[in-house]
Write a protein that holds these residues in place. Structure first.
Motif, PDB file in Angstrom:
ATOM      1  N   ASN A  88       0.821  -1.210   0.000  1.00  0.00           N
ATOM      2  CA  ASN A  88       0.000   0.000   0.000  1.00  0.00           C
ATOM      3  C   ASN A  88       0.856   1.261   0.000  1.00  0.00           C
ATOM      4  N   CYS A 120      -3.407   9.166   4.168  1.00  0.00           N
ATOM      5  CA  CYS A 120      -3.840   7.784   3.970  1.00  0.00           C
ATOM      6  C   CYS A 120      -4.439   7.236   5.271  1.00  0.00           C
ATOM      7  N   HIS A 121      -4.856   5.992   5.220  1.00  0.00           N
ATOM      8  CA  HIS A 121      -5.329   5.310   6.420  1.00  0.00           C
ATOM      9  C   HIS A 121      -4.154   4.663   7.146  1.00  0.00           C
ATOM     10  N   GLU A 165      -8.552  -0.623  11.554  1.00  0.00           N
ATOM     11  CA  GLU A 165      -8.152   0.393  10.582  1.00  0.00           C
ATOM     12  C   GLU A 165      -8.810   1.725  10.911  1.00  0.00           C
ATOM     13  N   ASP A 200     -12.461   9.425  -1.634  1.00  0.00           N
ATOM     14  CA  ASP A 200     -11.245   8.652  -1.882  1.00  0.00           C
ATOM     15  C   ASP A 200     -10.633   9.143  -3.185  1.00  0.00           C
ATOM     16  N   LYS A 201      -9.322   9.082  -3.270  1.00  0.00           N
ATOM     17  CA  LYS A 201      -8.591   9.525  -4.458  1.00  0.00           C
ATOM     18  C   LYS A 201      -8.966  10.950  -4.834  1.00  0.00           C
ATOM     19  N   ASN A 233      -7.660   6.320   0.539  1.00  0.00           N
ATOM     20  CA  ASN A 233      -8.204   5.542   1.656  1.00  0.00           C
ATOM     21  C   ASN A 233      -7.684   4.100   1.674  1.00  0.00           C
ATOM     22  N   ILE A 234      -6.377   3.966   1.812  1.00  0.00           N
ATOM     23  CA  ILE A 234      -5.760   2.661   2.037  1.00  0.00           C
ATOM     24  C   ILE A 234      -4.781   2.801   3.205  1.00  0.00           C
ATOM     25  N   ILE A 237      -1.388   2.517   5.122  1.00  0.00           N
ATOM     26  CA  ILE A 237       0.020   2.373   4.737  1.00  0.00           C
ATOM     27  C   ILE A 237       0.933   2.187   5.950  1.00  0.00           C
TER      28      ILE A 237
END
Length: 352
Positions: free
Chosen positions: A117, A135-136, A148, A155-156, A220-221, A223
């Motif tokens: 990620n 990010c998350h 999480e 997102d993005k 929204n991922i 890392i």
């Protein structure tokens, strides 16, 4: 001469290719630093695209002795040795000043990176040329459960720093330095160093950069994995930590004045947060067993030593003047005063 010329070209090209610099403050991290390094190296970047800067902040067990095998194997890992302990803020300042990557990231010595990620996040940041990327992250709790956390809206996205602050700060967005990427040129342009020699050094630094950013990315991922460590400084109940809560609140209120030209809404949020930090710090301070020792610690960093019994007899106006000159004494000066918020408002007006 030819060799020197060739090597200069090689290193210049290497600097141009450097995509990511990871900065790790180090102090007694001998039990965890290997996991942290392994996770960063697993991102999959070439050695000339990734650098890891370990800042040894006068650790009793030196970082060089702990990671000597890595230094032999990986030429993109280097150690910077502090001659004076500056805590995490000072270590991060040192790392930022020496970093060569287009983007900078931070990692604590006892945490790990989510490699795949993190590579996706870096590619996103490079593609959109954002000043900062949010990010998350995940938290590995002491019960071994992983949860999480992060921004749940959108997102993005590519938005302004002002919009980011107004939309997400009020929702309790995490202010730790990790789980974000920072463009190095942007950090240099803003030129706001970390507060050194304190525990609470992150949140006001990050807030300053979010509000001054032109382009903020949201991805929204997760890392980063924050490993809950009961022995870490974050969980310390030491009286110095309590004093830092107070100083942290004052820095928030101080910075809020500068935010008004960017966003009055964000300025109000940060000022209110600063007040709550001061009140929270006061509550912690009242639980300190050795009150006199705590006071002596505070006055050691300034020239305003006043016997405690005399300080408690001072008139309200005198205490306010003392606070304006020496905000560090707030945790003691506010002790005999009934209205904390009234005093903070008065001091803020006097500082304008």
């Amino acid at each position: 001469k030819f060799h020197a010329f060739f090597m200069s070209i090689l290193f210049t090209k290497g600097d141009r290719d450097m995509k990511l610099s990871y900065i790790i403050p180090f102090y007694n991290g001998q039990d965890t630093i290997h996991h942290c390094l392994d996770s960063i190296l697993a991102i999959g970047l070439d050695l000339n695209e990734l650098e890891i800067i370990i800042v040894d902040d006068c650790s009793p067990m030196s970082a060089e002795s702990i990671v000597s095998d890595y230094l032999v194997k990986y030429r993109n890992i280097r150690i910077i040795q502090h001659s004076v302990n500056k805590r995490q803020g000072g270590a991060k300042n040192t790392g930022i000043a020496l970093a060569k990557g287009k983007y900078i990231a931070f990692a604590d010595q006892d945490d790990t990176i989510i490699a795949n990620n993190s590579k996706l996040a870096l590619d996103f940041a490079l593609k959109h040329n954002v000043d900062m990327l949010a990010c998350h992250y995940t938290i590995l709790h002491e019960d071994k459960n992983i949860r999480e956390y992060g921004i749940d809206k959108g997102d993005k996205q590519i938005i302004s720093g002002k919009d980011f602050c107004e939309q997400y700060f009020a929702t309790g967005y995490n202010l730790a330095p990790w789980a974000n990427l920072y463009k190095r040129n942007f950090l240099q342009k803003v030129s706001r160093p970390y507060e050194e020699n304190v525990v609470m050094e992150d949140a006001d630094w990050i807030a300053w950069h979010w509000i001054h950013a032109n382009k903020v990315g949201i991805l929204n991922i997760p890392i980063y994995t924050w490993v809950m460590n009961p022995t870490s400084i974050t969980h310390s109940q030491h009286y110095i930590n309590r004093a830092d809560w107070i100083k942290y609140g004052y820095r928030k209120i101080r910075d809020a004045h500068s935010y008004k030209s960017k966003s009055s809404k964000f300025s109000e949020i940060m000022e209110n947060d600063g007040r709550q930090n001061i009140i929270g710090g006061m509550k912690k301070i009242w639980k300190v067993d050795n009150y006199l020792k705590f006071y002596q610690h505070l006055t050691r960093s300034c020239d305003a030593y006043i016997p405690l019994h005399e300080l408690q007899k001072m008139q309200w106006s005198g205490i306010v003047k003392l606070l304006i000159q020496y905000p560090i004494l707030s945790c003691i000066c506010l002790y005999p005063i009934g209205s904390i918020l009234k005093l903070i408002n008065y001091a803020r007006l006097q500082c304008k």
